[in-house]
Design an enzyme around this catalytic site. Structure first.
Site: not given
Length: 364
Positions: A132, A134-135, A169, A181
């Site tokens: 998206s 949006l992180g 991550e 993020d």
């Protein structure tokens, strides 16, 4: 703490009450990358220092941790219909499947449970499509870490949660991307974040007057392009340009960092038109850092917005699809949303949120 203790999820340790079985839920907010995105990538921030301005919005990544009676560990991503089950005596690979769930679970088991795997069901949902901008993937890792923090009663604050989520991550799972993020999701709110050499991170919450925040929200339109994108290719091209000291890429990153500071001042002064102008200039600079950032769908929706009176806008995140954000006169917002939806986008308002990652227990 033993795997048996996980069945009680730590609540009784904090409150001194009789042990009761609790499930743990958590959430972490998604964010709009207003300015400076890309300068949080290595090696740029390691050499020059990066700076971003972002704001969390009323979209969230959710995680749920529940002991089960199956004698297995179960991972579920309900928003994408993915479900997997693992035996407790078998290693969990990190190169396939629901790697974010796997990575957080394995780290917690190895670091805090002496390698003994408890039978848990770990399920998640996200209020936005994958890719998206949006992180969302990093917010999901933060939500998972926060859920395990509460379940195991770990002494981790927002900075430690963000740093751990980044490590899982980016380093343990090897997924390409920056740093902003994780910090946005862990802290929440409107933040100016600096990423300095030596992996030092400074998070500065902005004290924006309420009237200016109201005007910001009233002027803001976000729009999903209908295209989820994989950011790895774009990010890798940016990293390659930075490692090769490509002048075009580095100059563009310098511009993005400078724009983050200028946009901070515009927001603190309540200058939404000025903010929109900086947003558009940053969009032009971002497009010079890699190919494929502006797709035909992005360009079509961007032009539609300008034709309908948007003051300016840009893609949130790496580009190549995902969400666009625009600023316009609040009296024009409804017309802009209607026009973007008619042009094939999925446009809506958005509200700023100020809580970062949080977890709570639910009695079973």
């Amino acid at each position: 703490m033993s795997p048996e203790d996980v069945a009680l999820l730590g609540v009784q340790h904090r409150r001194g009450r009789k042990a009761r079985p609790f499930d743990v839920r958590s959430r972490a907010p998604l964010r709009l990358g207003l300015a400076g995105g890309g300068t949080d990538l290595s090696p740029y921030c390691d050499q020059f220092g990066g700076a971003v301005l972002n704001a969390t919005i009323d979209r969230f990544a959710f995680a749920h941790v529940t002991p089960n009676d199956e004698g297995r560990v179960v991972f579920r991503a309900r928003d994408i219909g993915a479900d997997e089950s693992h035996a407790l005596d078998a290693p969990i690979a990190l190169d396939q499947g629901l790697v974010l769930h796997r990575g957080v679970y394995r780290h917690m088991v190895e670091t805090y449970l002496d390698g003994r795997m408890p039978a848990l069901t770990v399920s998640t949902t996200i209020d936005a499509p994958a890719g998206s901008g949006l992180g969302s993937s990093s917010a999901l890792v933060v939500a998972l870490v926060e859920a395990f923090r509460a379940a195991l009663d770990l002494p981790l604050g927002p900075a430690e949660i963000a740093r751990l989520a980044f490590d899982i991550e980016r380093n343990q799972l090897g997924l390409a991307g920056g740093r902003q993020d994780h910090y946005a999701a862990a802290f929440g709110g409107v933040n100016f974040i600096e990423f300095l050499p030596g992996e030092k991170v400074l998070v500065s919450p902005l004290r924006v007057p309420r009237a200016f925040l109201n005007e910001f929200e009233s002027s803001l339109v976000i729009c999903f392009t209908g295209q989820s994108r994989r950011s790895e290719t774009i990010i890798q091209e940016q990293i390659d340009g930075l490692r090769g000291m490509d002048a075009r890429t580095i100059d563009s990153m310098h511009q993005l960092k400078a724009d983050a500071a200028l946009m901070r001042e515009a927001l603190l002064q309540g200058d939404m038109r000025g903010l929109a102008e900086i947003l558009t200039r940053s969009w032009a600079a971002k497009q010079r850092t890699a190919k494929g950032i502006a797709t035909p769908a992005v360009e079509r929706l961007f032009q539609t917005a300008l034709d309908e009176g948007a003051w300016g806008g840009k893609v949130s995140g790496a580009g190549g699809g995902g969400f666009l954000m625009f600023f316009t006169d609040p009296e024009n917002r409804h017309r802009l949303i209607t026009a973007l939806n008619a042009a094939g986008g999925q446009a809506s308002p958005a509200k700023i949120t100020f809580e970062g990652a949080e977890a709570w227990g639910v009695p079973r």
